[in-house]
Design a protein around this motif. Structure first.
Motif, PDB file in Angstrom:
ATOM      1  N   ALA A   1      12.685  -6.333   0.022  1.00 41.22           N
ATOM      2  CA  ALA A   1      11.274  -5.924   0.046  1.00 41.22           C
ATOM      3  C   ALA A   1      10.873  -5.390   1.422  1.00 41.22           C
ATOM      4  N   ASP A   2      11.401  -6.014   2.508  1.00 35.99           N
ATOM      5  CA  ASP A   2      11.051  -5.559   3.856  1.00 35.99           C
ATOM      6  C   ASP A   2      11.586  -4.151   4.106  1.00 35.99           C
ATOM      7  N   SER A   3      12.815  -3.911   3.672  1.00 35.58           N
ATOM      8  CA  SER A   3      13.394  -2.575   3.878  1.00 35.58           C
ATOM      9  C   SER A   3      12.643  -1.543   3.058  1.00 35.58           C
ATOM     10  N   LEU A   4      12.288  -1.926   1.845  1.00 36.13           N
ATOM     11  CA  LEU A   4      11.539  -0.990   0.997  1.00 36.13           C
ATOM     12  C   LEU A   4      10.194  -0.683   1.642  1.00 36.13           C
ATOM     13  N   LEU A   5       9.627  -1.719   2.248  1.00 33.95           N
ATOM     14  CA  LEU A   5       8.351  -1.545   2.929  1.00 33.95           C
ATOM     15  C   LEU A   5       8.493  -0.549   4.086  1.00 33.95           C
ATOM     16  N   ALA A   6       9.611  -0.669   4.802  1.00 35.34           N
ATOM     17  CA  ALA A   6       9.843   0.244   5.927  1.00 35.34           C
ATOM     18  C   ALA A   6       9.927   1.694   5.438  1.00 35.34           C
TER      19      ALA A   6
ATOM     20  N   PRO B   1      -2.643 -16.081  10.559  1.00 35.12           N
ATOM     21  CA  PRO B   1      -3.726 -15.750   9.626  1.00 35.12           C
ATOM     22  C   PRO B   1      -5.012 -15.310  10.330  1.00 35.12           C
ATOM     23  N   PHE B   2      -5.684 -14.363   9.770  1.00 36.09           N
ATOM     24  CA  PHE B   2      -6.987 -13.949  10.293  1.00 36.09           C
ATOM     25  C   PHE B   2      -7.825 -13.478   9.106  1.00 36.09           C
ATOM     26  N   ASP B   3      -9.121 -13.348   9.325  1.00 33.20           N
ATOM     27  CA  ASP B   3     -10.054 -13.088   8.233  1.00 33.20           C
ATOM     28  C   ASP B   3      -9.661 -11.909   7.347  1.00 33.20           C
ATOM     29  N   SER B   4      -9.395 -10.766   8.020  1.00 30.59           N
ATOM     30  CA  SER B   4      -9.140  -9.572   7.207  1.00 30.59           C
ATOM     31  C   SER B   4      -7.833  -9.710   6.415  1.00 30.59           C
ATOM     32  N   LEU B   5      -6.885 -10.492   6.945  1.00 34.67           N
ATOM     33  CA  LEU B   5      -5.643 -10.706   6.198  1.00 34.67           C
ATOM     34  C   LEU B   5      -5.957 -11.441   4.888  1.00 34.67           C
ATOM     35  N   HIS B   6      -6.799 -12.452   4.980  1.00 35.46           N
ATOM     36  CA  HIS B   6      -7.171 -13.187   3.769  1.00 35.46           C
ATOM     37  C   HIS B   6      -7.930 -12.281   2.799  1.00 35.46           C
TER      38      HIS B   6
ATOM     39  N   LYS C   1       0.817   0.901  -6.994  1.00 31.67           N
ATOM     40  CA  LYS C   1       1.262  -0.349  -7.629  1.00 31.67           C
ATOM     41  C   LYS C   1       2.634  -0.795  -7.125  1.00 31.67           C
ATOM     42  N   LEU C   2       2.810  -0.720  -5.797  1.00 37.34           N
ATOM     43  CA  LEU C   2       4.084  -1.146  -5.213  1.00 37.34           C
ATOM     44  C   LEU C   2       3.947  -2.626  -4.838  1.00 37.34           C
ATOM     45  N   GLN C   3       4.109  -3.460  -5.817  1.00 39.75           N
ATOM     46  CA  GLN C   3       3.793  -4.879  -5.619  1.00 39.75           C
ATOM     47  C   GLN C   3       4.679  -5.543  -4.563  1.00 39.75           C
ATOM     48  N   ALA C   4       5.982  -5.298  -4.644  1.00 40.85           N
ATOM     49  CA  ALA C   4       6.901  -5.967  -3.700  1.00 40.85           C
ATOM     50  C   ALA C   4       6.589  -5.556  -2.268  1.00 40.85           C
ATOM     51  N   GLU C   5       6.375  -4.246  -2.051  1.00 43.22           N
ATOM     52  CA  GLU C   5       6.083  -3.745  -0.707  1.00 43.22           C
ATOM     53  C   GLU C   5       4.727  -4.265  -0.227  1.00 43.22           C
ATOM     54  N   HIS C   6       3.787  -4.301  -1.136  1.00 43.18           N
ATOM     55  CA  HIS C   6       2.431  -4.770  -0.831  1.00 43.18           C
ATOM     56  C   HIS C   6       2.490  -6.227  -0.340  1.00 43.18           C
ATOM     57  N   ARG C   7       3.236  -7.043  -1.086  1.00 40.17           N
ATOM     58  CA  ARG C   7       3.348  -8.461  -0.722  1.00 40.17           C
ATOM     59  C   ARG C   7       4.071  -8.603   0.613  1.00 40.17           C
ATOM     60  N   ALA C   8       5.163  -7.823   0.760  1.00 36.56           N
ATOM     61  CA  ALA C   8       5.943  -7.906   2.003  1.00 36.56           C
ATOM     62  C   ALA C   8       5.082  -7.504   3.203  1.00 36.56           C
ATOM     63  N   TYR C   9       4.262  -6.487   3.011  1.00 35.22           N
ATOM     64  CA  TYR C   9       3.411  -6.027   4.121  1.00 35.22           C
ATOM     65  C   TYR C   9       2.416  -7.122   4.520  1.00 35.22           C
ATOM     66  N   LEU C  10       1.762  -7.713   3.535  1.00 36.20           N
ATOM     67  CA  LEU C  10       0.772  -8.758   3.856  1.00 36.20           C
ATOM     68  C   LEU C  10       1.449 -10.003   4.438  1.00 36.20           C
ATOM     69  N   ASN C  11       2.665 -10.276   3.974  1.00 37.80           N
ATOM     70  CA  ASN C  11       3.375 -11.450   4.493  1.00 37.80           C
ATOM     71  C   ASN C  11       3.963 -11.215   5.880  1.00 37.80           C
TER      72      ASN C  11
END
Lengths: 254, 274
Positions: free
Chosen positions: B25-30, A49-54, A34-44
């Motif tokens: 958030a980017d650093s945390l992601l790293a 854009p590509f299919d699997s990203l969506h 449940k690492l929401q901020a990291e999850h969002r940052a990773y997807l962003n």
């Protein structure tokens, strides 16, 4: 020369971005923890854009529920999403439970041309059962859900206006019709008491006496509330049974 | 040509500088990616500890940080110093997030690991146990007041923890006999007077109805409205009593917190290892 280099650089970054792969295991790790901020940052971090990203974004918006963004991303990766039956089941469950009818309609309309899977069939049936309960045959549902559905269907067959009309004739009768006998009895006794008080004071003190006017006003207020209550009882009961049926259906899946 | 190269170099430098100031958030992601890729459990805890410190360096002490503390298996931290720092900070972060059970747990672990009896550690004990363990807090205060008499002020926390307003039944019975009196004695004179007027008025109205021979009206008004006002008056007394109790408890607690704040200015408790 510079222009050429710039063009090469742009092409290089574009190709690099296009070849970027989402690490599915890492996304799962982020979702599980449940690492929401990291999850969002990773997807962003994926700019092209590509299919699997969506698809992953749709899953993200399912976990941190946002029906509008879930639908946007789902429509852009329909086939991928549809291969994930767990996703379809969870999204259908949450949309039925939490979303407004407009999103529910859009969600189920988007599934029409897709392959008939277990999750699709199950939740489409629930959706149909809730949108058109009177036309829906309960035998299309699993036996465990037939009873709660029939209880919902029964209320849908009752008319709020008839409830109000019945309460106008005999106070509390509308609530009785809605299936609330205790509440009906209460309304009857209350209205009867005020009517009795008004009758007694009018007989002994005259119709223009302040006490008669107070009694008559109180009676009028309770009587009108009882008529409105007869109408509301059915409307509220419909909502309540629908919610109960959807909750049962969502809980029963799996 | 030369101008073009210079502009390109400047643009690259700018973009590098912009990249260097990555958002939180980017650093945390790293950090999280390193944690995920690492296969050694001990090293993983080290990376998580770095991530926690990164949060703290950025001045963030919210819920997400508290959750990160919960994820870290501090028994796997090899460096004893690192473990001590973690447990100290975890106690403070849990306290800041109102997670009293976790702050007590981390503090116990910290004390086990360090046997720290410094003034700061004792003060942290007061902070963590102030509303939950008055005996422990009083013992600590006694010890601390040998260093500075000002610590005696903190004894008020025990009073807050044990505070209970007395004679509740007296107020309720009073309202049963004279409607509104209990409410008035709880400091709500106007509400008490309104209660008295409503119950008194209802009783008088019922009496008048009987006088006029309106027995149905008397019974129905009396049992409907009159009784409702009378029972409402008792409920109001109970509510105002509880309100007053909470108010006085809050007042005491605020005074104590102020004293604690003054002491914390004098002896600050800060996050470690930053």
């Amino acid at each position: 020369m510079i222009k050429k280099i710039n063009n090469y650089l742009i092409v290089f970054f574009y190709v690099a971005a296009c070849h970027a792969q989402i690490d599915a295991r890492f996304v799962k790790h982020l979702a599980t923890n449940k690492l929401q901020a990291e999850h969002r940052a990773y997807l962003n971090s994926f700019t092209v854009p590509f299919d699997s990203l969506h698809y992953y974004k749709a899953k993200y918006y399912l976990q941190y529920f946002n029906d509008s963004l879930l639908l946007t991303n789902y429509t852009q990766s329909k086939n991928l999403c549809f291969n994930d039956q767990e996703f379809i089941a969870s999204a259908s469950k949450l949309i039925l439970l939490q979303s407004k009818p407009i999103f529910q309609d859009a969600w189920f309309a988007s599934m029409v041309n897709q392959e008939n899977t277990k999750a699709k069939k199950y939740f489409e049936a629930i959706y149909m059962a809730t949108t058109e309960p009177l036309a829906f045959n309960e035998k299309e549902l699993v036996p465990e859900l037939q009873k709660p559905f029939l209880s919902y269907k029964k209320v849908c067959g009752k008319k709020p206006v008839l409830g109000a009309a019945l309460s106008t004739v005999v106070p509390g009768l509308g609530k009785w019709y809605a299936g609330k006998p205790k509440s009906a009895l209460m309304a009857f006794v209350l209205n009867g008491s005020y009517a009795l008080q008004t009758w007694e004071s009018a007989g002994k003190l005259g119709i223009r006496h302040p006490l008669t006017i107070i009694n008559a006003s109180a009676f009028a207020i309770f009587y009108l509330s009882n008529v409105y209550g007869g109408y509301r009882a059915i409307v509220d009961l419909r909502k309540e049974r629908k919610k109960q049926f959807i909750a049962n259906a969502a809980g029963y899946y799996n | 040509m030369l101008r073009g190269i210079i502009i390109s170099v400047l643009l690259i430098l700018c973009s590098v500088l912009l990249q260097a100031q990555a958002p939180l958030a980017d650093s945390l992601l790293a950090y999280e990616y390193r944690y995920f890729k690492c296969s050694n459990d001990t090293l993983k805890q080290g990376i998580l500890h770095q991530k926690i410190n990164y949060y703290l360096k950025n001045g963030y002490t919210g819920e997400a940080l508290f959750e990160e503390h919960k994820r870290l298996k501090y028994n796997l931290l090899l460096d004893a110093q690192q473990k001590k720092i973690f447990l100290w900070n975890a106690t403070l972060v849990s306290y800041l997030n109102n997670q009293s059970e976790y702050s007590a747990l981390y503090l116990e672990e910290y004390l086990k690991a360090t046997a720290d009896s410094s003034l700061n550690a004792e003060l942290l004990k007061v902070l963590v146990y102030k509303y939950s363990d008055s005996v422990k807090v009083n013992r600590v205060i006694k010890k601390l007041s040998k260093t500075d008499g000002q610590f005696k002020d903190l004894e008020c926390f025990a009073e807050v923890a044990l505070y209970n307003r007395k004679h509740k039944n007296f107020y309720l019975i009073s309202s049963l006999i004279v409607p509104g009196s209990g409410t008035a004695m709880n400091g709500r004179a106007l509400k008490g007077l309104v209660s008295l007027a409503l119950v008194g008025g209802s009783a008088y109205g019922v009496y008048q109805l009987v006088q006029y021979g309106l027995y149905i009206n008397a019974v129905l008004w009396g049992s409907g409205v009159g009784l409702k006002f009378y029972s409402g008056n008792v409920k109001l007394t109970q509510k105002t009593f509880e309100e007053k109790e909470a108010q006085q408890k809050n007042k005491l607690a605020n005074k104590c917190e102020l004293k604690l704040k003054n002491l914390l200015t004098k002896y600050p408790l800060s996050l470690r290892g930053l």
